[in-house]
Enzyme design. Structure first.
Site, PDB file in Angstrom:
ATOM      1  N   THR A 232       0.834  -0.806  -0.192  1.00  0.00           N
ATOM      2  CA  THR A 232      -0.019  -0.222  -0.045  1.00  0.00           C
ATOM      3  C   THR A 232       0.756   0.566  -0.358  1.00  0.00           C
ATOM      4  O   THR A 232       0.658   2.172  -0.697  1.00  0.00           O
ATOM      5  CB  THR A 232      -1.211   0.138   0.684  1.00  0.00           C
ATOM      6  OG1 THR A 232      -1.690  -1.014   1.149  1.00  0.00           O
ATOM      7  CG2 THR A 232      -2.000   1.104   1.287  1.00  0.00           C
ATOM      8  N   GLU A 252      -3.269  -3.186  -7.193  1.00  0.00           N
ATOM      9  CA  GLU A 252      -3.320  -4.595  -6.297  1.00  0.00           C
ATOM     10  C   GLU A 252      -2.197  -3.771  -5.296  1.00  0.00           C
ATOM     11  O   GLU A 252      -0.933  -4.554  -5.152  1.00  0.00           O
ATOM     12  CB  GLU A 252      -3.546  -5.472  -7.154  1.00  0.00           C
ATOM     13  CG  GLU A 252      -4.386  -5.751  -7.497  1.00  0.00           C
ATOM     14  CD  GLU A 252      -5.312  -5.758  -7.720  1.00  0.00           C
ATOM     15  OE1 GLU A 252      -5.596  -5.659  -6.691  1.00  0.00           O
ATOM     16  OE2 GLU A 252      -6.732  -5.821  -8.532  1.00  0.00           O
ATOM     17  N   CYS A 286      -0.724 -11.491   0.279  1.00  0.00           N
ATOM     18  CA  CYS A 286      -1.805 -10.109   0.385  1.00  0.00           C
ATOM     19  C   CYS A 286      -2.738 -10.827   1.115  1.00  0.00           C
ATOM     20  O   CYS A 286      -3.768 -10.225   1.769  1.00  0.00           O
ATOM     21  CB  CYS A 286      -1.828  -9.806  -1.112  1.00  0.00           C
ATOM     22  SG  CYS A 286      -2.064 -10.676  -2.772  1.00  0.00           S
TER      23      CYS A 286
HETATM   24  P1  NAD Z   1       6.956  -3.683  -2.629  1.00  0.00           P
HETATM   25  O1  NAD Z   1       5.384  -2.422  -2.973  1.00  0.00           O
HETATM   26  O2  NAD Z   1       8.156  -3.033  -2.033  1.00  0.00           O
HETATM   27  O3  NAD Z   1       7.405  -3.529  -4.147  1.00  0.00           O
HETATM   28  C1  NAD Z   1       6.598  -3.946  -5.397  1.00  0.00           C
HETATM   29  C2  NAD Z   1       7.043  -3.506  -6.802  1.00  0.00           C
HETATM   30  O4  NAD Z   1       7.081  -1.761  -7.062  1.00  0.00           O
HETATM   31  C3  NAD Z   1       8.652  -3.731  -6.810  1.00  0.00           C
HETATM   32  O5  NAD Z   1       8.938  -4.429  -8.238  1.00  0.00           O
HETATM   33  C4  NAD Z   1       9.415  -2.386  -6.583  1.00  0.00           C
HETATM   34  O6  NAD Z   1      10.856  -2.931  -6.598  1.00  0.00           O
HETATM   35  C5  NAD Z   1       8.074  -1.831  -6.866  1.00  0.00           C
HETATM   36  N1  NAD Z   1       9.170  -0.249  -6.306  1.00  0.00           N
HETATM   37  C6  NAD Z   1       9.114   0.089  -5.222  1.00  0.00           C
HETATM   38  N2  NAD Z   1       9.295   1.405  -4.709  1.00  0.00           N
HETATM   39  C7  NAD Z   1       8.599   2.107  -6.087  1.00  0.00           C
HETATM   40  C8  NAD Z   1       8.447   3.250  -6.395  1.00  0.00           C
HETATM   41  N3  NAD Z   1       9.025   3.863  -5.504  1.00  0.00           N
HETATM   42  N4  NAD Z   1       7.709   3.432  -7.313  1.00  0.00           N
HETATM   43  C9  NAD Z   1       6.984   2.212  -8.227  1.00  0.00           C
HETATM   44  N5  NAD Z   1       7.926   1.225  -8.195  1.00  0.00           N
HETATM   45  C10 NAD Z   1       8.564   0.910  -6.793  1.00  0.00           C
HETATM   46  O7  NAD Z   1       5.536  -4.260  -2.442  1.00  0.00           O
HETATM   47  P2  NAD Z   1       6.416  -6.091  -2.253  1.00  0.00           P
HETATM   48  O8  NAD Z   1       6.876  -6.072  -0.642  1.00  0.00           O
HETATM   49  O9  NAD Z   1       7.302  -6.784  -2.901  1.00  0.00           O
HETATM   50  O10 NAD Z   1       5.604  -6.903  -2.095  1.00  0.00           O
HETATM   51  C11 NAD Z   1       4.052  -7.206  -0.771  1.00  0.00           C
HETATM   52  C12 NAD Z   1       3.333  -6.202  -0.763  1.00  0.00           C
HETATM   53  O11 NAD Z   1       2.739  -6.511  -2.226  1.00  0.00           O
HETATM   54  C13 NAD Z   1       2.538  -6.809   0.527  1.00  0.00           C
HETATM   55  O12 NAD Z   1       1.959  -5.594   1.060  1.00  0.00           O
HETATM   56  C14 NAD Z   1       1.682  -7.121  -0.382  1.00  0.00           C
HETATM   57  O13 NAD Z   1       0.003  -7.325   0.417  1.00  0.00           O
HETATM   58  C15 NAD Z   1       1.629  -6.900  -1.959  1.00  0.00           C
HETATM   59  N6  NAD Z   1       0.185  -7.870  -2.411  1.00  0.00           N
HETATM   60  C16 NAD Z   1      -0.883  -7.114  -3.291  1.00  0.00           C
HETATM   61  C17 NAD Z   1      -1.283  -7.768  -4.096  1.00  0.00           C
HETATM   62  C18 NAD Z   1      -2.956  -8.153  -4.283  1.00  0.00           C
HETATM   63  O14 NAD Z   1      -3.087  -9.318  -5.362  1.00  0.00           O
HETATM   64  N7  NAD Z   1      -3.835  -6.896  -3.855  1.00  0.00           N
HETATM   65  C19 NAD Z   1      -0.543  -9.031  -4.398  1.00  0.00           C
HETATM   66  C20 NAD Z   1       0.629  -9.901  -4.271  1.00  0.00           C
HETATM   67  C21 NAD Z   1       1.062  -9.078  -2.811  1.00  0.00           C
END
Ligand code: NAD
Length: 486
Positions: A232, A252, A286
Site C-alpha cells: 500500500t 493491487e 496479500c
Molecule cells: P513493494 O511495494 O515493496 O514492491 C513492489 C514493486 O514495486 C517492486 O517491483 C518494487 O521494486 C517496486 N517499487 C518499489 N518502490 C517503488 C517506487 N517508488 N515506484 C515504483 N515502483 C516501486 O511490495 P513487495 O514487498 O514486493 O510485495 C509485498 C506487498 O505486496 C504486500 O503488501 C502484499 O500485500 C502486496 N501484494 C498485493 C497483492 C494484491 O493483488 N493486492 C498481491 C501480492 C502482493
C-alpha cells in the site's frame, strides 16, 4: 528431466532484459539470492534511464501495429505463450523455487496457474455495444487500447502476478514493459526473453533494476498506464508519480484479511483449513488470513488443533521434497517480520506456538508462530506482518466481530467459516473486502473479478472488468438523418 537438471537448465543461462525484441545486458549487474541459502543464484542487468527510454520508444512503435492486429491473432499469441510456459514448466518451477524460496507444490500452482491464465484470458474480448440504431442515428460504445503499459511486480508471486498483467494488456491491444521485483527477477526476465519468438518486437519488453527504475517508469511520459501489485505504501508513491502525466493506474495493494470462525465448526476439520488460509506461501500472501477471530465457545479447541497441526508442518529449503513452507523471501522482509516477533515478546503476549527466530540459520527462516489473543490494537493485529506470525482473537457478539473485522484501512479479502450457511453468508455480505470466501479460501479465476476495497487498491484485475482497465471507453455517434449536413 529431473528437478535438479531442470533447475540447472535455466539457472545456467544468462539473464537478460528484452528491449525491442532483443536480449540486452548491462555492465552493472545485481545479484539474486536464494533465500534458503543466502547464496547467489544468478545476476541480472541493472537498467539505466536510457535503457528504459529505448524500451518505451520500441513499445510505442510496436503499439502502432499491435493495436491494429486482429483480436483473434492477439488472443492466439497470448494463448501460445501459455503453451510455451507449459512446455517448459519443469524448468520454471525449479527456477521459481530457487529465487523465491517457495516449495514445489506452491511453485507448481503458480506456474500452471500462469499457463491457465494465459489460455483463459486469451478467450476474453470486449465486443462493441450498439446502444442505438435507427434510420437516423447510430450510437456505438467500444473499447480502444491505451498504449504502452508499465507493469510493476512484487516478489511473493513473481510470475503469476506478472501474467495477470501481460495477458489482458496484450489481448486489449496494448504493449507492455515489465519491471520485476529486484528480489525475484529471474522467471520474469526468462519468460519474456523466451516468448519473443511469438510476438512482434517491442510488444512485450522487460527491464530489470532497483526501485529507482520503478520511479522512472511511473513518471515516464511515454507510458499510458501503470499496472502495479505491491505494498500500500509503494502504491501511494506510484499514484502520486503517475498523477503528473495522468496515467491510468490499477493498484493491487496490501491487505489484513480477517477470518471469522463460528461456534458451530468442528475444530479438527476447520483448523487445517484456517492454517493454510493463514500460512500458505509462508504467509507472504496479500490474501493470507492475517487475523483469526474465533468464537469463544470453540476458541481453545480451535487454537489447540491449529497448534497441533502446525507442529507437523515442515519449514525448510523449498528444493527439498518434503518442505511445506519455505523461508522469508528476502532480508528486508525478514527484518520486518522479526520486528513483530520482538514487539510480541517485549509486550509479553502469549505465544501458543513458536516465537523464537534462529538468526544463525543458513537462510531467512522463521518458525510458524501463533499468538494467543493479543490486544486488538497491537501491531501484529493492526498492521500487515507479511510473514508466518498469526494472531488468534476471541469473539462472542456477531455485530461486534463484524465491526472489528472491518475496522482496518485495508479491504482485500476475508473468510468466514461455519456450518450454518445462512450465518456465514449473512456475515460475509457485511464484510468490506474485494473477495469474501465462505468455507473456502484462495479460490481465484481469470473470469472472477479481483481487487481491493479501501486502501487495498484501486481498480481490478481478471474478468472482463480487469480487461477493460487496459482500454479507453469510446462512444461513437453517427447522425444519419437525411439532410443533416447537406
Ligand atoms: P513493494 O511495494 O515493496 O514492491 C513492489 C514493486 O514495486 C517492486 O517491483 C518494487 O521494486 C517496486 N517499487 C518499489 N518502490 C517503488 C517506487 N517508488 N515506484 C515504483 N515502483 C516501486 O511490495 P513487495 O514487498 O514486493 O510485495 C509485498 C506487498 O505486496 C504486500 O503488501 C502484499 O500485500 C502486496 N501484494 C498485493 C497483492 C494484491 O493483488 N493486492 C498481491 C501480492 C502482493
Amino acid at each position: 528431466m529431473t528437478v535438479e537438471s531442470a533447475q540447472r537448465a535455466l539457472v545456467d543461462t544468462d539473464f537478460v532484459m528484452t528491449i525491442d525484441g532483443k536480449p540486452e545486458s548491462t555492465s552493472n549487474r545485481a545479484p539474486v539470492l536464494n533465500p534458503a541459502t543466502k547464496k547467489v543464484v544468478a545476476t541480472v542487468p541493472v537498467a539505466s534511464r536510457a535503457d528504459l527510454d529505448r524500451a518505451v520508444a520500441a513499445a510505442q512503435q510496436a503499439f502502432v501495429s499491435w493495436s491494429k492486429t486482429p483480436l483473434v491473432k492477439r488472443q492466439a499469441a497470448v494463448s501460445a505463450i501459455g503453451d510455451l510456459l507449459e512446455a517448459r514448466a519443469e524448468e520454471f518451477i525449479a527456477l521459481l523455487t530457487s529465487e523465491q524460496g517457495k516449495p514445489r507444490p506452491m511453485a507448481e500452482w503458480e506456474i500452471f496457474g500462469s499457463v491457465a491464465w494465459f489460455r483463459e484470458i486469451a478467450k476474453q474480448s470486449l465486443p462493441e455495444e450498439v446502444l442505438e440504431d435507427t434510420k437516423d442515428r447510430r450510437v456505438v460504445s467500444r473499447h480502444t487500447p491505451l498504449g504502452v503499459v508499465g507493469a510493476i511486480v512484487p516478489w511473493n508471486f513473481p510470475i503469476l502476478l506478472m501474467v495477470w498483467k501481460i495477458a489482458p494488456a496484450l489481448v486489449a491491444g496494448d504493449t507492455m514493459i515489465v519491471k520485476p521485483s529486484p528480489f525475484t527477477p529471474l522467471c520474469d526476465l526468462k519468460l519474456i526473453e523466451l516468448v519473443q519468438e511469438l510476438l512482434p518486437p517491442g510488444v512485450l519488453s522487460a527491464v530489470s533494476g532497483d526501485d529507482e527504475l520503478g520511479k522512472w517508469i511511473t513518471s515516464h511520459p511515454g507510458i499510458s498506464k501503470i499496472a502495479f501489485t505491491g505494498s500500500t505504501e509503494t502504491g501511494k508513491h506510484v499514484m502520486r508519480s503517475a498523477a503528473d502525466t495522468l496515467k491510468r493506474v490499477t493498484l493491487e495493494l496490501g491487505g489484513n484479511d480477517p477470518a471469522i470462525v463460528l461456534p458451530d465448526v468442528d475444530p479438527k476439520k476447520v483448523a487445517p483449513q484456517v492454517f493454510w488460509a493463514a500460512f500458505q506461501n509462508n504467509a507472504q500472501f496479500c490474501n493470507a488470513a492475517k487475523r483469526i477471530y474465533i468464537h469463544d465457545d470453540v476458541y481453545d479447541a480451535v487454537r489447540d488443533e491449529l497448534v497441533e497441526y502446525a507442529k507437523n508442518v515442515k519449514v525448510g529449503d523449498g528444493a527439498e521434497s518434503d518442505t511445506e513452507l519455505g523461508p522469508i523471501q528476502n532480508e528486508p522482509q525478514f527484518l520486518k517480520v522479526k520486528e513483530y516477533f520482538d514487539d510480541c515478546t517485549s509486550n509479553g503476549y502469549t505465544f501458543a506456538l513458536g516465537g523464537q527466530i534462529d538468526s544463525n540459520a543458513d537462510g531467512w527462516f522463521v518458525p510458524v508462530t501463533v499468538v494467543d489473543n493479543p490486544p486488538e490494537d497491537s501491531r501484529l493485529v493492526a498492521e500487515e506482518p507479511f510473514g508466518p506470525i498469526l494472531p488468534l482473537l476471541r469473539w462472542t457478539d456477531e455485530a461486534d466481530v463484524i465491526r472489528r473485522a472491518n475496522d482496518t484501512i485495508w479491504g482485500l479479502g476475508a473468510t468466514v467459516w461455519g456450518a450454518d450457511l445462512e450465518a456465514i453468508e449473512r456475515i460475509g455480505r457485511q464484510l468490506e473486502a474485494g473477495t469474501v470466501w465462505l468455507n473456502e479460501v484462495h479460490q481465484y479465476s481469470p473470469h472472477q473479478v479481483f481487487g481491493g476495497h479501501k486502501q487495498s487498491g484501486i481498480g481490478a484485475e481478471n474478468s472482463l472488468h480487469g480487461l477493460a482497465e487496459y482500454t479507453n471507453h469510446q462512444t461513437i455517434t453517427i447522425n444519419k438523418a437525411e439532410g443533416a449536413v447537406s
